[in-house]
Design a protein around this motif. Structure first.
Motif, mmCIF file in Angstrom:
data_model
loop_
_atom_site.group_PDB
_atom_site.id
_atom_site.type_symbol
_atom_site.label_atom_id
_atom_site.label_comp_id
_atom_site.label_asym_id
_atom_site.label_seq_id
_atom_site.Cartn_x
_atom_site.Cartn_y
_atom_site.Cartn_z
ATOM 1 N N ASP A 179 0.786 4.431 -2.245
ATOM 2 C CA ASP A 179 1.202 5.716 -2.386
ATOM 3 C C ASP A 179 1.848 6.879 -2.680
ATOM 4 O OD1 ASP A 179 0.188 8.208 -1.175
ATOM 5 O OD2 ASP A 179 0.364 7.495 1.120
ATOM 6 N N SER A 180 1.543 7.203 -4.477
ATOM 7 C CA SER A 180 2.587 8.308 -4.336
ATOM 8 C C SER A 180 2.924 9.692 -3.934
ATOM 9 C CB SER A 180 1.644 8.821 -5.917
ATOM 10 O OG SER A 180 0.608 9.954 -5.604
ATOM 11 N N LYS A 181 2.510 10.021 -2.834
ATOM 12 C CA LYS A 181 2.543 11.110 -1.443
ATOM 13 C C LYS A 181 2.611 12.556 -2.624
ATOM 14 C CE LYS A 181 4.585 7.925 1.707
ATOM 15 N NZ LYS A 181 3.494 7.727 2.102
ATOM 16 N N ASP A 182 1.425 12.825 -3.866
ATOM 17 C CA ASP A 182 1.890 13.487 -4.465
ATOM 18 C C ASP A 182 3.512 14.169 -5.317
ATOM 19 O OD1 ASP A 182 -0.855 14.818 -3.658
ATOM 20 O OD2 ASP A 182 0.091 15.180 -2.022
ATOM 21 N N ALA B 202 0.743 -1.410 0.019
ATOM 22 C CA ALA B 202 -0.308 0.249 -0.173
ATOM 23 C C ALA B 202 1.051 1.075 -0.018
ATOM 24 C CB ALA B 202 -0.970 -0.208 1.062
ATOM 25 N N MET B 203 2.170 1.168 0.703
ATOM 26 C CA MET B 203 2.803 2.623 0.947
ATOM 27 C C MET B 203 3.837 2.117 -0.847
ATOM 28 S SD MET B 203 4.902 1.655 4.303
ATOM 29 C CE MET B 203 4.580 1.257 5.746
ATOM 30 N N PRO C 93 8.019 9.197 -6.718
ATOM 31 C CA PRO C 93 6.892 8.294 -5.851
ATOM 32 C C PRO C 93 7.671 7.187 -5.343
ATOM 33 C CG PRO C 93 6.375 8.551 -7.718
ATOM 34 C CD PRO C 93 7.693 9.212 -7.931
#
Length: 158
Positions: A15-18, A11-12, A43
């Motif tokens: 997650d592109s984290k913007d 899952a991490m 990312p």
């Protein structure tokens, strides 16, 4: 990383984290240290994609991945802290998956050093590397670290 068995690294990884993004650095010390003011953030999934490209018997360093991302994205450098974290996330995500393996053990720290933050630590990484024909050496008396001997001869260039 702590409590790895309680985290969902896949899952991490997703997650592109913007990211991706480029940030302009204004701190003169950082600009001097890294050779410019354009800092790239890749990312987590991009690290995984690059790590998957390293073939059997070849090696890559985190620094080489950072250089590749900076060059490919018109930046002066790639942010080093997230790079280390995201390489570890890719390693643990691979470890948690059934099949579809990312050969994270082929990714070394600076100067050919093994990464104690990978699943199984340096012992597991050493075993994998030795199975691929590399020689791992120990350095230090009190602060013991492990390195791939002559790692430069086995580098994979992106």
């Amino acid at each position: 990383m702590a409590n790895e068995n309680k985290k969902d690294f896949n899952a991490m990884l997703g997650d592109s984290k913007d990211m991706p993004k480029i940030q302009i650095v204004t701190d003169e010390k950082s600009i001097k240290k890294y050779g410019g003011d354009r800092m790239y953030f890749a990312p987590p999934a991009d690290y995984d994609r690059v790590m998957r490209r390293v073939p059997f018997g070849k090696l890559l360093t985190v620094g080489m991945i950072r250089e590749y991302f900076a060059k490919e994205n018109g930046a002066d450098f790639t942010e080093p802290i997230t790079a280390g974290i995201f390489v570890s996330i890719a390693a643990w995500a691979s470890y948690q998956r059934e099949g579809d393996e990312t050969p994270y053990w082929r990714i070394l720290k600076a100067n050919g050093e093994l990464n104690p933050k990978y699943p199984g630590g340096v012992t597991a990484q050493r075993e994998q590397l030795e199975q691929e024909g590399h020689t791992v050496i120990r350095k230090g008396r009190t602060s013991i670290r492990y390195y791939v001997k002559d790692y430069e001869q086995s580098l994979f260039f992106l």
